[in-house]
Structure formats: structure tokens, C-alpha cells
Design a protein around this motif. Structure first.
Motif: not given
Length: 79
Positions: A22, A27-33, A35-36
Motif C-alpha cells: 500500500c 494511489i491515495p485510496e490505497v494509502r487510506t485503506l 491507514t484504516t
């Protein structure tokens, strides 16, 4: 890995591989994933290690409150 009997070491390694993948993604969404997943890791690891969930009992509590007559012929038992 859930219900596979994976060791703590295997779980840690899988987590590291996932978070590294990640982090390398642009990809910002993958990095957010990532983090979650990292924030929820304690709960995720517990599920992987133990396997059980309480989804069915939670459904019964929501759909069939005590005394509501849920179940066959108003028996009060949930299906």
C-alpha cells in the motif's frame, strides 16, 4: 488467513507485506485503506486468530427483541 491457524509471525509478515504494498502504491485510496487496516489491526488480528463472530446473535438482538414472538408460531425463539 482467517481460520487457518496462522502463527503470530505469519500474521505479522502478511500485515507487513500488505502495508508495504500500500505504501508503494501511488494511489491515495490505497494509502487510506492501509491507514484504516493499521488502525483496526488489533481487532483484525483477533478475528484471524479466533475466527468466531457474533453476527447471528447481533441479528437476533436487533430483529427479535425479547418477548417479540420471533420464530415459529410466536415461540419467542429466533431462527
Amino acid at each position: 488467513m482467517a481460520r487457518t491457524g496462522a502463527s503470530r509471525h505469519q500474521l505479522g509478515h502478511a500485515r507487513w507485506k500488505f502495508l508495504t504494498w500500500c505504501a508503494d502504491a501511488d494511489i491515495p485510496e490505497v494509502r487510506t485503506l492501509a491507514t484504516t487496516v493499521d488502525r483496526w489491526w488489533s481487532e483484525i488480528a483477533t478475528f484471524i486468530a479466533t475466527g468466531p463472530d457474533n453476527a447471528r446473535s447481533e441479528w437476533v438482538k436487533v430483529k427479535c427483541p425479547t418477548g417479540s414472538g420471533c420464530g415459529p408460531a410466536g415461540s419467542g425463539s429466533a431462527r
